[in-house]
Design a protein around this motif. Structure first.
Motif, PDB file in Angstrom:
ATOM      1  N   TYR A 120       2.603  15.419   6.669  1.00 37.94           N
ATOM      2  CA  TYR A 120       2.113  14.050   6.864  1.00 37.94           C
ATOM      3  C   TYR A 120       2.866  13.478   8.066  1.00 37.94           C
ATOM      4  CZ  TYR A 120      -0.244  14.491   2.427  1.00 37.94           C
ATOM      5  OH  TYR A 120      -1.068  14.921   1.425  1.00 37.94           O
ATOM      6  N   THR A 140       6.954  16.141   4.553  1.00 41.41           N
ATOM      7  CA  THR A 140       6.063  17.072   3.860  1.00 41.41           C
ATOM      8  C   THR A 140       6.053  16.758   2.372  1.00 41.41           C
ATOM      9  OG1 THR A 140       7.844  18.695   3.664  1.00 41.41           O
ATOM     10  CG2 THR A 140       6.344  18.943   5.523  1.00 41.41           C
ATOM     11  N   ASP A 141       4.943  17.093   1.709  1.00 38.21           N
ATOM     12  CA  ASP A 141       4.865  16.919   0.262  1.00 38.21           C
ATOM     13  C   ASP A 141       5.504  18.119  -0.430  1.00 38.21           C
ATOM     14  OD1 ASP A 141       3.025  19.022   0.288  1.00 38.21           O
ATOM     15  OD2 ASP A 141       1.279  17.741  -0.006  1.00 38.21           O
ATOM     16  N   ALA A 183       9.709  11.915  -3.470  1.00 32.52           N
ATOM     17  CA  ALA A 183       8.618  12.863  -3.213  1.00 32.52           C
ATOM     18  C   ALA A 183       7.402  12.492  -4.044  1.00 32.52           C
ATOM     19  CB  ALA A 183       9.072  14.279  -3.536  1.00 32.52           C
ATOM     20  N   GLN A 184       6.231  12.642  -3.451  1.00 31.48           N
ATOM     21  CA  GLN A 184       4.977  12.274  -4.098  1.00 31.48           C
ATOM     22  C   GLN A 184       4.066  13.488  -4.224  1.00 31.48           C
ATOM     23  OE1 GLN A 184       4.370   8.793  -5.052  1.00 31.48           O
ATOM     24  NE2 GLN A 184       6.586   8.967  -4.693  1.00 31.48           N
ATOM     25  N   GLU A 185       3.212  13.454  -5.215  1.00 34.17           N
ATOM     26  CA  GLU A 185       2.230  14.511  -5.428  1.00 34.17           C
ATOM     27  C   GLU A 185       0.845  14.014  -5.033  1.00 34.17           C
ATOM     28  OE1 GLU A 185       2.754  17.569  -6.487  1.00 34.17           O
ATOM     29  OE2 GLU A 185       4.782  17.527  -7.357  1.00 34.17           O
ATOM     30  N   ARG A 234       2.519   6.650   0.789  1.00 41.58           N
ATOM     31  CA  ARG A 234       3.930   6.713   1.181  1.00 41.58           C
ATOM     32  C   ARG A 234       4.085   6.488   2.684  1.00 41.58           C
ATOM     33  NH1 ARG A 234       8.112  11.979   1.020  1.00 41.58           N
ATOM     34  NH2 ARG A 234       9.537  11.084   2.584  1.00 41.58           N
ATOM     35  N   SER A 242      -2.957  13.853   7.711  1.00 39.36           N
ATOM     36  CA  SER A 242      -2.671  14.732   6.572  1.00 39.36           C
ATOM     37  C   SER A 242      -3.028  16.164   6.939  1.00 39.36           C
ATOM     38  CB  SER A 242      -3.470  14.306   5.342  1.00 39.36           C
ATOM     39  OG  SER A 242      -3.475  15.345   4.375  1.00 39.36           O
ATOM     40  N   ASN A 276       0.698  10.400  -1.026  1.00 34.41           N
ATOM     41  CA  ASN A 276       1.454  10.677   0.195  1.00 34.41           C
ATOM     42  C   ASN A 276       0.951   9.871   1.381  1.00 34.41           C
ATOM     43  OD1 ASN A 276       3.648  12.795  -0.126  1.00 34.41           O
ATOM     44  ND2 ASN A 276       1.972  13.699  -1.311  1.00 34.41           N
TER      45      ASN A 276
END
Length: 319
Positions: free
Chosen positions: A15, A8-9, A239-241, A249, A281, A246
């Motif tokens: 995801y 998860t983001d 972690a990505q925004e 990723r 997503s 994502n």
């Protein structure tokens, strides 16, 4: 063979994705099954879909057979190869929801909103040893099921159904999930950290560069190795925004366990390789995928087609 991951983001959006590894494709394509569709292979076609679903599928005689599938509420299900361990029921059981293995992912995604609901539904399900037609064999699978809160693994064996809570958010192929979960403990010392200098007698020894902490992580395509490598990459990816970062990723993480043509043969002598990689997503309700031949990532928004109507429809790509 296959590998799947979930994360998860920072906002809690799901995801979910998988590599499908095999020697040949099946003519699969991205399909949406609308709300109200009735599948003839469970409950005698009397149970319409509650939720619209999207995923990679074939549709012999107009009946969708999903390799991986996600619904409008954010529940995702993928079937991964599990030969030598999967064993289904030979006959229906009275009072149960009986269905063949090929209908199982679609049933859960079309009827359940969350993993909690799916886990409750599993108590009444019997999976039958039944092929979709004479053209196909019975697929011996286990299943990776996820939402934005957690994931589980379902394995149907000679002694019945097993359900595992998957805190690693990863699945590969045989042996059992219990084995994979235990095997990861052999790699606890692996780390992404840059190693410090070492002092051996009078010598100060410096690392060549980054990556030394990963030494020991297996690099082959064997199922236990892919599980460990995917678990390590999924656990350590920062972690990505945002959507783009994502999705990137997920594709990069699964790229770390993707199979290249020519490296691994199956028992009949054909080469196994990663036919496609998919990503769902939950943030935008979009299905993404690329193929071995075309690494460009294509996007298929669920909301680009009507979700009511009771039929199976193709989805136009937006990229």
């Amino acid at each position: 063979m296959c590998t799947g991951i979930r994360f998860t983001d920072p906002e809690g959006n799901l995801y979910f994705g998988r590599n499908l590894d095999w020697t040949v494709g099946y003519g699969q394509e991205v399909l949406v099954t609308q709300r109200g569709f009735t599948h003839p292979d469970f409950m005698e076609g009397k149970v319409p879909t509650r939720y619209a679903v999207i995923g990679m599928a074939i549709a012999p005689e107009g009946c969708p057979l999903y390799l991986d599938v996600m619904n409008e509420e954010g529940l995702a299900v993928a079937g991964l190869n599990f030969p030598g361990y999967a064993q289904y029921a030979d006959a229906p059981e009275d009072g149960k929801v009986n269905m063949p293995a090929y209908a199982f992912p679609f049933y859960l995604a079309s009827q359940c909103k969350t993993v909690d609901e799916a886990e409750e539904a599993l108590k009444d399900i019997v999976i039958l040893n039944q092929a979709p037609s004479d053209q196909y064999e019975v697929a011996l699978l286990h299943w990776f099921i996820a939402d934005k809160n957690r994931s589980i693994v379902v394995e149907y064996q000679a002694d019945g159904m097993h359900v595992y809570h998957d805190e690693l958010d990863v699945l590969a192929n045989q042996p059992t999930f219990a084995y994979h979960r235990e095997n990861v403990r052999s790699y606890l010392a692996c780390t992404p950290d840059f190693p410090a200098d070492a002092h051996w007698r009078e010598a100060t020894l410096s690392p060549y560069g980054s990556g030394a902490g990963m030494r020991g992580i297996p690099g082959d395509y064997y199922s236990p190795s892919r599980f460990v490598r995917a678990a390590y990459l999924n656990a350590n990816y920062p972690a990505q925004e945002g959507e783009e970062a994502n999705v990137s990723r997920l594709f990069h993480t699964l790229g770390g366990v993707a199979m290249a043509l020519g490296a691994a043969k199956v028992s009949d002598g054909d080469y196994e390789y990663t036919l496609y990689t998919s990503c769902y997503s939950g943030r935008t309700r979009t299905y993404y995928y690329n193929t071995y031949e075309n690494p460009a990532i294509r996007a298929y928004p669920l909301d680009s087609v009507p979700l009511d109507g009771g039929v199976v429809v193709k989805v136009p790509a937006t990229l």
